[in-house]
Design an enzyme around this catalytic site. Structure first.
Site, PDB file in Angstrom:
ATOM      1  N   LYS A 193       0.863  -1.189   0.000  1.00 25.29           N
ATOM      2  CA  LYS A 193       0.000   0.000   0.000  1.00 25.29           C
ATOM      3  C   LYS A 193       0.902   1.242   0.000  1.00 25.29           C
ATOM      4  CE  LYS A 193      -3.175   3.138   1.007  1.00 25.29           C
ATOM      5  NZ  LYS A 193      -2.232   4.294   1.034  1.00 25.29           N
TER       6      LYS A 193
ATOM      7  N   GLU B 216       8.453   1.722  11.740  1.00 25.51           N
ATOM      8  CA  GLU B 216       9.499   2.741  11.680  1.00 25.51           C
ATOM      9  C   GLU B 216       8.778   4.069  11.636  1.00 25.51           C
ATOM     10  OE1 GLU B 216      11.407   5.683  10.555  1.00 25.51           O
ATOM     11  OE2 GLU B 216      11.685   4.725   8.602  1.00 25.51           O
TER      12      GLU B 216
ATOM     13  N   CYS C   2      12.642  11.012   7.898  1.00 21.17           N
ATOM     14  CA  CYS C   2      12.399  10.597   9.289  1.00 21.17           C
ATOM     15  C   CYS C   2      13.636  10.787  10.152  1.00 21.17           C
ATOM     16  CB  CYS C   2      11.920   9.150   9.341  1.00 21.17           C
ATOM     17  SG  CYS C   2      12.978   7.995   8.455  1.00 21.17           S
TER      18      CYS C   2
ATOM     19  N   GLU D  47       7.823  16.771  15.908  1.00 23.21           N
ATOM     20  CA  GLU D  47       8.379  16.549  14.578  1.00 23.21           C
ATOM     21  C   GLU D  47       7.636  17.401  13.559  1.00 23.21           C
ATOM     22  OE1 GLU D  47       9.686  12.771  11.808  1.00 23.21           O
ATOM     23  OE2 GLU D  47       7.752  12.673  12.820  1.00 23.21           O
TER      24      GLU D  47
END
Length: 486
Positions: free
Chosen positions: A179, A255, A290, A388
Protein backbone atom coordinates in the site's frame (compact mmCIF):
# COMPACT_ATOMS: atom_id res chain seq x y z
CA UNK A 1 7.83 13.39 -20.52
CA UNK A 2 4.88 13.37 -22.90
CA UNK A 3 5.55 9.72 -23.77
CA UNK A 4 5.90 8.57 -20.13
CA UNK A 5 3.24 6.10 -19.05
CA UNK A 6 1.57 7.35 -15.88
CA UNK A 7 0.28 4.36 -13.89
CA UNK A 8 -3.33 4.96 -12.93
CA UNK A 9 -4.71 1.60 -11.79
CA UNK A 10 -4.00 -0.76 -8.92
CA UNK A 11 -2.38 -4.15 -9.53
CA UNK A 12 -4.11 -7.26 -8.16
CA UNK A 13 -3.28 -10.82 -9.18
CA UNK A 14 -1.22 -9.52 -12.06
CA UNK A 15 -4.08 -7.45 -13.51
CA UNK A 16 -4.61 -3.68 -13.48
CA UNK A 17 -7.87 -2.89 -11.70
CA UNK A 18 -10.11 -0.01 -10.72
CA UNK A 19 -11.94 0.25 -7.43
CA UNK A 20 -15.20 -1.70 -7.45
CA UNK A 21 -16.92 1.45 -6.20
CA UNK A 22 -15.51 3.49 -9.07
CA UNK A 23 -14.10 5.99 -6.58
CA UNK A 24 -10.82 7.71 -7.40
CA UNK A 25 -8.28 10.03 -5.82
CA UNK A 26 -7.03 13.12 -7.64
CA UNK A 27 -3.23 12.92 -7.84
CA UNK A 28 -1.81 16.45 -7.72
CA UNK A 29 1.67 17.60 -8.62
CA UNK A 30 3.35 19.44 -5.76
CA UNK A 31 5.54 21.11 -8.39
CA UNK A 32 2.77 23.35 -9.71
CA UNK A 33 -0.51 22.20 -8.11
CA UNK A 34 -1.93 20.73 -11.30
CA UNK A 35 -3.63 17.34 -11.43
CA UNK A 36 -1.40 14.58 -12.80
CA UNK A 37 -3.95 11.79 -13.04
CA UNK A 38 -6.42 9.89 -10.88
CA UNK A 39 -5.82 6.70 -8.91
CA UNK A 40 -8.35 4.11 -7.75
CA UNK A 41 -9.55 4.55 -4.18
CA UNK A 42 -9.73 0.87 -3.25
CA UNK A 43 -12.12 -0.16 -0.51
CA UNK A 44 -12.34 -3.03 1.97
CA UNK A 45 -13.69 -5.49 -0.63
CA UNK A 46 -10.91 -4.61 -3.07
CA UNK A 47 -8.24 -5.10 -0.40
CA UNK A 48 -9.75 -8.46 0.48
CA UNK A 49 -9.36 -9.60 -3.13
CA UNK A 50 -5.72 -8.50 -3.11
CA UNK A 51 -5.00 -10.35 0.14
CA UNK A 52 -6.74 -13.49 -1.12
CA UNK A 53 -4.64 -13.28 -4.28
CA UNK A 54 -1.45 -13.05 -2.22
CA UNK A 55 -2.59 -15.92 0.02
CA UNK A 56 -3.37 -18.17 -2.93
CA UNK A 57 0.05 -17.42 -4.43
CA UNK A 58 1.72 -18.27 -1.15
CA UNK A 59 -0.19 -21.47 -0.49
CA UNK A 60 0.31 -22.98 -3.92
CA UNK A 61 4.03 -22.26 -3.70
CA UNK A 62 4.40 -20.58 -7.08
CA UNK A 63 7.08 -18.31 -5.57
CA UNK A 64 8.12 -19.64 -2.16
CA UNK A 65 8.78 -23.15 -3.51
CA UNK A 66 11.16 -21.91 -6.17
CA UNK A 67 14.79 -22.64 -5.47
CA UNK A 68 16.90 -19.80 -4.05
CA UNK A 69 18.72 -19.71 -7.39
CA UNK A 70 15.45 -19.18 -9.26
CA UNK A 71 14.20 -16.46 -6.90
CA UNK A 72 17.58 -14.74 -7.14
CA UNK A 73 17.37 -14.74 -10.94
CA UNK A 74 13.98 -13.02 -10.90
CA UNK A 75 15.06 -10.34 -8.44
CA UNK A 76 18.20 -9.60 -10.41
CA UNK A 77 16.11 -9.38 -13.57
CA UNK A 78 13.84 -6.90 -11.78
CA UNK A 79 16.87 -4.80 -10.85
CA UNK A 80 18.03 -4.95 -14.48
CA UNK A 81 14.67 -3.68 -15.69
CA UNK A 82 14.65 -0.93 -13.06
CA UNK A 83 17.99 0.21 -14.45
CA UNK A 84 16.61 0.22 -17.99
CA UNK A 85 13.61 2.25 -16.82
CA UNK A 86 15.55 4.38 -14.32
CA UNK A 87 14.81 7.67 -16.05
CA UNK A 88 11.07 6.98 -16.09
CA UNK A 89 11.13 6.02 -12.41
CA UNK A 90 13.07 9.18 -11.56
CA UNK A 91 10.56 11.32 -13.44
CA UNK A 92 7.61 9.65 -11.71
CA UNK A 93 9.20 10.17 -8.29
CA UNK A 94 9.89 13.85 -9.00
CA UNK A 95 6.47 14.43 -10.51
CA UNK A 96 4.66 12.76 -7.62
CA UNK A 97 6.60 14.25 -4.72
CA UNK A 98 8.26 17.47 -5.83
CA UNK A 99 11.75 16.08 -5.27
CA UNK A 100 14.53 17.58 -7.39
CA UNK A 101 15.05 15.41 -10.45
CA UNK A 102 18.78 15.52 -9.73
CA UNK A 103 18.11 13.64 -6.49
CA UNK A 104 15.70 11.05 -7.87
CA UNK A 105 18.18 10.29 -10.66
CA UNK A 106 21.26 10.05 -8.43
CA UNK A 107 19.85 8.85 -5.09
CA UNK A 108 16.29 7.53 -4.89
CA UNK A 109 16.17 5.25 -7.91
CA UNK A 110 19.77 3.96 -7.70
CA UNK A 111 19.28 3.12 -4.02
CA UNK A 112 16.07 1.25 -4.78
CA UNK A 113 17.90 -0.77 -7.44
CA UNK A 114 20.80 -1.44 -5.08
CA UNK A 115 18.37 -2.66 -2.40
CA UNK A 116 16.83 -5.10 -4.87
CA UNK A 117 20.23 -6.46 -5.87
CA UNK A 118 21.41 -6.70 -2.25
CA UNK A 119 18.52 -8.93 -1.22
CA UNK A 120 18.75 -10.94 -4.42
CA UNK A 121 22.31 -11.80 -3.42
CA UNK A 122 21.49 -12.24 0.27
CA UNK A 123 18.62 -14.69 -0.04
CA UNK A 124 20.80 -17.79 -0.37
CA UNK A 125 23.11 -16.72 2.47
CA UNK A 126 20.52 -17.48 5.18
CA UNK A 127 21.28 -20.78 6.86
CA UNK A 128 19.35 -22.83 9.37
CA UNK A 129 20.82 -24.44 12.48
CA UNK A 130 21.50 -27.92 13.79
CA UNK A 131 20.81 -28.20 17.49
CA UNK A 132 22.87 -30.33 19.89
CA UNK A 133 20.82 -33.51 20.29
CA UNK A 134 21.07 -36.97 21.82
CA UNK A 135 22.44 -39.78 19.68
CA UNK A 136 18.95 -40.96 18.72
CA UNK A 137 17.66 -37.59 17.53
CA UNK A 138 18.39 -34.96 14.90
CA UNK A 139 17.09 -31.49 15.74
CA UNK A 140 17.35 -28.61 13.33
CA UNK A 141 15.91 -25.15 12.78
CA UNK A 142 14.60 -23.62 9.54
CA UNK A 143 13.78 -20.05 8.54
CA UNK A 144 10.40 -20.22 6.81
CA UNK A 145 8.54 -17.37 5.09
CA UNK A 146 5.72 -15.87 7.17
CA UNK A 147 3.07 -15.83 4.46
CA UNK A 148 1.25 -12.66 3.40
CA UNK A 149 3.05 -9.40 4.14
CA UNK A 150 1.25 -6.07 4.07
CA UNK A 151 3.75 -3.27 3.46
CA UNK A 152 2.52 0.28 4.03
CA UNK A 153 5.05 2.88 2.93
CA UNK A 154 5.31 6.69 3.07
CA UNK A 155 5.43 9.43 0.47
CA UNK A 156 8.84 10.92 1.25
CA UNK A 157 10.89 8.16 -0.43
CA UNK A 158 8.17 6.20 -2.23
CA UNK A 159 10.17 3.65 -4.23
CA UNK A 160 13.19 3.53 -1.97
CA UNK A 161 11.09 2.75 1.15
CA UNK A 162 8.94 0.31 -0.82
CA UNK A 163 11.94 -1.75 -1.89
CA UNK A 164 13.30 -1.76 1.69
CA UNK A 165 10.28 -3.93 2.46
CA UNK A 166 9.36 -5.57 -0.84
CA UNK A 167 12.83 -6.91 -1.68
CA UNK A 168 13.55 -8.77 1.60
CA UNK A 169 9.96 -10.00 1.85
CA UNK A 170 10.17 -11.49 -1.65
CA UNK A 171 13.69 -12.79 -1.03
CA UNK A 172 12.41 -14.89 1.87
CA UNK A 173 9.62 -16.36 -0.28
CA UNK A 174 6.63 -14.38 0.96
CA UNK A 175 3.75 -12.95 -1.00
CA UNK A 176 2.75 -9.37 -0.32
CA UNK A 177 0.32 -6.53 -0.71
CA UNK A 178 1.95 -3.11 -0.96
CA UNK A 179 0.00 0.00 0.00
CA UNK A 180 1.89 3.09 -1.21
CA UNK A 181 0.95 6.52 0.09
CA UNK A 182 -1.98 8.05 -1.78
CA UNK A 183 0.26 11.05 -2.59
CA UNK A 184 2.95 8.96 -4.31
CA UNK A 185 1.82 5.67 -5.80
CA UNK A 186 3.07 5.79 -9.37
CA UNK A 187 6.66 4.53 -9.04
CA UNK A 188 5.55 1.50 -7.00
CA UNK A 189 2.87 0.62 -9.55
CA UNK A 190 5.39 0.99 -12.38
CA UNK A 191 7.95 -1.21 -10.62
CA UNK A 192 5.43 -3.92 -9.78
CA UNK A 193 4.68 -4.20 -13.49
CA UNK A 194 8.40 -4.55 -14.14
CA UNK A 195 8.45 -7.39 -11.60
CA UNK A 196 5.87 -9.28 -13.66
CA UNK A 197 8.03 -8.74 -16.73
CA UNK A 198 11.00 -10.07 -14.76
CA UNK A 199 9.16 -13.32 -14.10
CA UNK A 200 7.58 -12.78 -10.69
CA UNK A 201 4.38 -14.86 -10.70
CA UNK A 202 1.07 -13.00 -10.70
CA UNK A 203 -0.41 -12.56 -7.23
CA UNK A 204 2.93 -12.59 -5.45
CA UNK A 205 3.22 -8.78 -5.42
CA UNK A 206 -0.04 -6.83 -5.38
CA UNK A 207 -0.28 -3.04 -5.15
CA UNK A 208 -3.40 -1.43 -3.68
CA UNK A 209 -3.97 2.29 -4.00
CA UNK A 210 -6.29 4.43 -1.93
CA UNK A 211 -6.61 6.23 1.36
CA UNK A 212 -4.71 4.99 4.37
CA UNK A 213 -7.76 5.20 6.61
CA UNK A 214 -9.57 2.83 4.24
CA UNK A 215 -7.16 0.59 2.33
CA UNK A 216 -4.40 0.70 4.94
CA UNK A 217 -6.82 0.03 7.77
CA UNK A 218 -8.37 -2.85 5.83
CA UNK A 219 -4.95 -4.47 5.51
CA UNK A 220 -4.25 -3.97 9.20
CA UNK A 221 -7.54 -5.62 10.17
CA UNK A 222 -7.47 -8.42 7.64
CA UNK A 223 -7.49 -11.86 9.23
CA UNK A 224 -5.22 -13.34 6.55
CA UNK A 225 -2.32 -10.89 6.75
CA UNK A 226 0.65 -12.21 8.76
CA UNK A 227 2.72 -9.05 9.16
CA UNK A 228 2.26 -5.32 8.77
CA UNK A 229 5.56 -3.61 7.84
CA UNK A 230 4.98 0.13 8.20
CA UNK A 231 6.93 3.34 7.83
CA UNK A 232 5.10 6.53 8.74
CA UNK A 233 3.70 8.58 11.58
CA UNK A 234 3.29 7.66 15.23
CA UNK A 235 -0.50 8.02 15.33
CA UNK A 236 -0.89 5.68 12.34
CA UNK A 237 1.56 3.24 13.91
CA UNK A 238 -0.57 3.12 17.05
CA UNK A 239 -3.70 2.53 14.99
CA UNK A 240 -2.03 -0.40 13.24
CA UNK A 241 -1.13 -2.00 16.55
CA UNK A 242 -4.72 -1.63 17.74
CA UNK A 243 -6.00 -3.14 14.51
CA UNK A 244 -3.61 -6.07 14.92
CA UNK A 245 -4.90 -6.68 18.43
CA UNK A 246 -8.51 -6.45 17.27
CA UNK A 247 -7.98 -8.92 14.42
CA UNK A 248 -5.58 -11.87 14.24
CA UNK A 249 -2.63 -10.59 16.31
CA UNK A 250 -0.59 -10.17 13.14
CA UNK A 251 2.97 -9.04 13.68
CA UNK A 252 3.72 -5.35 13.37
CA UNK A 253 7.00 -3.68 12.45
CA UNK A 254 7.05 0.09 12.84
CA UNK A 255 9.50 2.74 11.68
CA UNK A 256 8.01 5.98 12.95
CA UNK A 257 9.05 9.58 13.50
CA UNK A 258 12.10 11.28 14.85
CA UNK A 259 13.45 14.47 16.35
CA UNK A 260 17.06 13.69 15.72
CA UNK A 261 19.85 15.69 17.39
CA UNK A 262 23.16 16.59 15.82
CA UNK A 263 25.74 17.57 18.47
CA UNK A 264 28.72 19.75 17.60
CA UNK A 265 31.48 19.94 20.20
CA UNK A 266 34.01 22.77 20.34
CA UNK A 267 36.82 20.31 19.62
CA UNK A 268 35.41 19.43 16.19
CA UNK A 269 38.37 19.88 13.84
CA UNK A 270 36.40 20.62 10.66
CA UNK A 271 33.60 23.06 11.38
CA UNK A 272 32.96 23.75 7.69
CA UNK A 273 32.20 20.08 6.95
CA UNK A 274 30.13 19.84 10.11
CA UNK A 275 28.16 22.95 9.11
CA UNK A 276 27.42 21.52 5.66
CA UNK A 277 26.19 18.30 7.25
CA UNK A 278 24.15 20.20 9.85
CA UNK A 279 22.35 22.10 7.09
CA UNK A 280 21.82 19.25 4.63
CA UNK A 281 21.03 16.88 7.49
CA UNK A 282 17.72 18.68 7.87
CA UNK A 283 17.16 20.38 4.49
CA UNK A 284 17.69 17.35 2.26
CA UNK A 285 14.42 16.26 0.63
CA UNK A 286 12.86 19.50 1.88
CA UNK A 287 13.15 18.23 5.45
CA UNK A 288 10.80 15.35 4.74
CA UNK A 289 13.09 12.68 6.18
CA UNK A 290 12.40 10.60 9.29
CA UNK A 291 16.06 10.89 10.31
CA UNK A 292 16.20 14.64 9.62
CA UNK A 293 18.69 16.31 11.97
CA UNK A 294 16.07 18.82 13.07
CA UNK A 295 17.77 19.70 16.40
CA UNK A 296 21.23 21.23 16.17
CA UNK A 297 22.99 21.26 19.54
CA UNK A 298 26.11 23.44 19.61
CA UNK A 299 28.63 23.80 22.42
CA UNK A 300 28.14 27.30 23.77
CA UNK A 301 31.71 28.50 23.18
CA UNK A 302 31.42 28.07 19.39
CA UNK A 303 27.71 28.68 18.92
CA UNK A 304 27.86 32.03 17.12
CA UNK A 305 30.72 31.09 14.81
CA UNK A 306 29.27 27.72 13.90
CA UNK A 307 25.73 28.97 13.47
CA UNK A 308 26.86 31.56 10.95
CA UNK A 309 28.52 28.80 8.92
CA UNK A 310 25.30 26.78 8.93
CA UNK A 311 23.24 29.83 7.98
CA UNK A 312 25.61 30.52 5.07
CA UNK A 313 25.01 27.00 3.71
CA UNK A 314 21.25 27.36 4.13
CA UNK A 315 21.18 30.68 2.26
CA UNK A 316 23.14 29.15 -0.62
CA UNK A 317 20.68 26.31 -1.28
CA UNK A 318 19.06 26.64 -4.70
CA UNK A 319 15.27 26.39 -4.39
CA UNK A 320 13.62 25.80 -7.73
CA UNK A 321 11.54 23.78 -10.16
CA UNK A 322 12.04 20.07 -9.37
CA UNK A 323 12.49 19.33 -13.08
CA UNK A 324 15.44 21.75 -13.35
CA UNK A 325 18.63 19.64 -12.97
CA UNK A 326 20.26 22.56 -11.12
CA UNK A 327 17.61 22.61 -8.39
CA UNK A 328 18.82 21.42 -4.99
CA UNK A 329 15.62 21.97 -3.02
CA UNK A 330 12.18 21.28 -4.45
CA UNK A 331 8.57 21.32 -3.32
CA UNK A 332 6.86 19.91 -0.26
CA UNK A 333 4.76 16.87 -1.10
CA UNK A 334 1.41 18.63 -0.67
CA UNK A 335 -0.24 21.93 0.19
CA UNK A 336 -1.19 20.44 3.56
CA UNK A 337 2.44 19.61 4.37
CA UNK A 338 3.49 23.10 3.31
CA UNK A 339 0.91 24.71 5.59
CA UNK A 340 1.80 22.41 8.47
CA UNK A 341 5.43 23.47 8.18
CA UNK A 342 4.60 27.17 7.99
CA UNK A 343 2.32 26.81 11.01
CA UNK A 344 5.12 25.18 13.00
CA UNK A 345 7.46 28.04 12.14
CA UNK A 346 4.83 30.50 13.37
CA UNK A 347 4.36 28.52 16.60
CA UNK A 348 8.10 28.36 17.12
CA UNK A 349 8.36 32.13 16.82
CA UNK A 350 5.40 32.60 19.14
CA UNK A 351 7.21 30.39 21.67
CA UNK A 352 10.11 32.83 21.66
CA UNK A 353 12.18 31.37 18.86
CA UNK A 354 14.39 33.76 16.90
CA UNK A 355 14.08 33.32 13.15
CA UNK A 356 17.55 33.45 11.57
CA UNK A 357 16.99 32.17 8.03
CA UNK A 358 13.92 31.69 5.81
CA UNK A 359 10.57 31.23 7.51
CA UNK A 360 8.20 31.76 4.62
CA UNK A 361 6.71 30.26 1.48
CA UNK A 362 8.94 30.13 -1.58
CA UNK A 363 8.01 30.29 -5.28
CA UNK A 364 4.44 31.24 -4.41
CA UNK A 365 3.57 32.20 -8.00
CA UNK A 366 4.43 28.69 -9.26
CA UNK A 367 1.23 27.21 -7.87
CA UNK A 368 3.36 24.61 -6.11
CA UNK A 369 4.06 23.96 -2.45
CA UNK A 370 7.45 25.38 -1.48
CA UNK A 371 8.90 26.44 1.89
CA UNK A 372 12.20 28.24 2.40
CA UNK A 373 14.98 26.45 4.29
CA UNK A 374 14.48 27.88 7.78
CA UNK A 375 16.59 28.16 10.94
CA UNK A 376 15.37 29.24 14.38
CA UNK A 377 17.36 29.75 17.58
CA UNK A 378 15.12 28.38 20.33
CA UNK A 379 14.87 27.66 24.04
CA UNK A 380 14.62 24.12 25.31
CA UNK A 381 10.89 24.36 26.03
CA UNK A 382 10.00 25.59 22.54
CA UNK A 383 7.52 23.47 20.57
CA UNK A 384 10.19 23.06 17.89
CA UNK A 385 12.36 21.23 20.41
CA UNK A 386 9.63 18.65 20.95
CA UNK A 387 7.42 17.98 17.96
CA UNK A 388 8.38 16.55 14.58
CA UNK A 389 7.79 19.09 11.81
CA UNK A 390 8.71 16.93 8.83
CA UNK A 391 9.73 20.00 6.94
CA UNK A 392 12.83 22.18 6.35
CA UNK A 393 13.04 23.67 9.84
CA UNK A 394 16.27 23.56 11.87
CA UNK A 395 16.01 24.27 15.60
CA UNK A 396 19.22 25.42 17.29
CA UNK A 397 20.09 25.12 20.99
CA UNK A 398 23.29 25.55 22.98
CA UNK A 399 24.77 23.25 25.62
CA UNK A 400 27.41 23.76 28.29
CA UNK A 401 29.28 20.48 28.59
CA UNK A 402 29.25 16.83 27.55
CA UNK A 403 26.72 15.70 30.15
CA UNK A 404 24.39 18.56 29.21
CA UNK A 405 24.68 17.63 25.52
CA UNK A 406 23.59 14.03 26.07
CA UNK A 407 20.82 15.06 28.43
CA UNK A 408 19.47 17.53 25.87
CA UNK A 409 19.86 15.10 22.97
CA UNK A 410 17.95 12.34 24.76
CA UNK A 411 15.19 14.67 26.00
CA UNK A 412 12.65 13.53 23.40
CA UNK A 413 10.03 10.83 22.97
CA UNK A 414 11.85 9.72 19.82
CA UNK A 415 15.01 7.71 19.30
CA UNK A 416 15.65 7.17 15.62
CA UNK A 417 19.00 8.84 14.81
CA UNK A 418 21.63 11.02 16.46
CA UNK A 419 24.94 12.48 15.44
CA UNK A 420 28.05 13.90 17.09
CA UNK A 421 31.01 15.90 15.79
CA UNK A 422 34.25 15.70 17.76
CA UNK A 423 37.96 15.09 17.20
CA UNK A 424 38.21 13.27 20.54
CA UNK A 425 37.88 9.52 20.01
CA UNK A 426 37.08 8.89 23.69
CA UNK A 427 34.30 11.45 23.56
CA UNK A 428 33.00 9.89 20.36
CA UNK A 429 32.89 6.46 21.99
CA UNK A 430 31.10 7.86 25.04
CA UNK A 431 28.57 9.60 22.81
CA UNK A 432 27.85 6.40 20.90
CA UNK A 433 26.96 4.76 24.21
CA UNK A 434 25.08 7.66 25.77
CA UNK A 435 22.88 8.66 22.83
CA UNK A 436 19.59 6.79 22.97
CA UNK A 437 18.93 6.13 19.29
CA UNK A 438 18.81 3.27 16.85
CA UNK A 439 21.41 4.94 14.62
CA UNK A 440 24.38 7.01 15.84
CA UNK A 441 26.69 8.75 13.38
CA UNK A 442 30.05 10.21 14.37
CA UNK A 443 31.61 12.94 12.20
CA UNK A 444 29.08 12.38 9.43
CA UNK A 445 25.34 12.39 8.91
CA UNK A 446 23.36 9.57 7.32
CA UNK A 447 26.71 7.84 6.95
CA UNK A 448 25.45 4.31 6.32
CA UNK A 449 24.05 2.10 3.58
CA UNK A 450 21.97 -1.01 2.89
CA UNK A 451 24.39 -3.18 4.90
CA UNK A 452 23.52 -1.43 8.21
CA UNK A 453 20.24 -2.01 10.09
CA UNK A 454 17.83 0.94 10.10
CA UNK A 455 15.30 1.56 12.87
CA UNK A 456 14.71 3.27 16.16
CA UNK A 457 13.91 3.01 19.85
CA UNK A 458 11.30 4.63 22.11
CA UNK A 459 8.44 6.13 20.08
CA UNK A 460 10.43 5.88 16.86
CA UNK A 461 9.20 2.30 16.65
CA UNK A 462 10.67 -1.17 16.56
CA UNK A 463 11.89 -3.64 13.99
CA UNK A 464 14.65 -3.04 11.46
CA UNK A 465 14.85 -2.38 7.74
CA UNK A 466 18.05 -2.89 5.71
CA UNK A 467 20.87 -5.39 6.22
CA UNK A 468 20.52 -9.14 6.69
CA UNK A 469 18.54 -8.49 9.86
CA UNK A 470 15.58 -7.35 7.75
CA UNK A 471 15.33 -10.79 6.15
CA UNK A 472 14.62 -12.42 9.50
CA UNK A 473 11.68 -10.05 10.03
CA UNK A 474 9.92 -11.74 7.12
CA UNK A 475 10.60 -15.28 8.32
CA UNK A 476 9.72 -17.54 11.22
CA UNK A 477 11.72 -20.21 13.00
CA UNK A 478 10.55 -23.78 12.77
CA UNK A 479 12.17 -26.36 15.05
CA UNK A 480 12.18 -29.97 13.78
CA UNK A 481 13.26 -33.03 15.71
CA UNK A 482 13.61 -36.46 14.12
CA UNK A 483 14.02 -39.50 16.35
CA UNK A 484 15.72 -42.57 14.94
CA UNK A 485 17.38 -45.79 16.06
CA UNK A 486 20.99 -45.01 16.81
Amino acid sequence: MADLHLPSRALVDGVEVEAQSGETIANLSSRDGHQINTLPALGVADVDIAVRSARAAFEDGRWRNLSPKARKKVLHKLADLMEVHAENLALLESLDTGKPIANTRSVDVPLAINTTRYYAEALDKIYGEVAPSPQDRLSYVLHEPLGVIAAIVPWNFPLHMAMWKVAPALAMGNSLVLKPAELSSMSALYTAQLALEAGLPAGVWNVVTGLGVVAGDALARHMDVDLIAFTGSGPVGRSLMRASADSNLKRVSLELGGKSPQIVFADCDDLDTAATNAAWGVFYNQGQVCTAASRLLIENSIKDVFLEKVAKVARSIKVGDPFDPATQFGAMVSERQMQTTLNYIAKGKADGGKLLVGGGQARATSGGFYVEPSILDIARDNILAREEVFGPVLSVMAFEDEADAYRLANDTIYGLAAGVWTANISKAMRAAKQLNAGLVWVNGWDACDITSPFGGVKQSGFGRDRSLHALYKYADLKSISISYKA
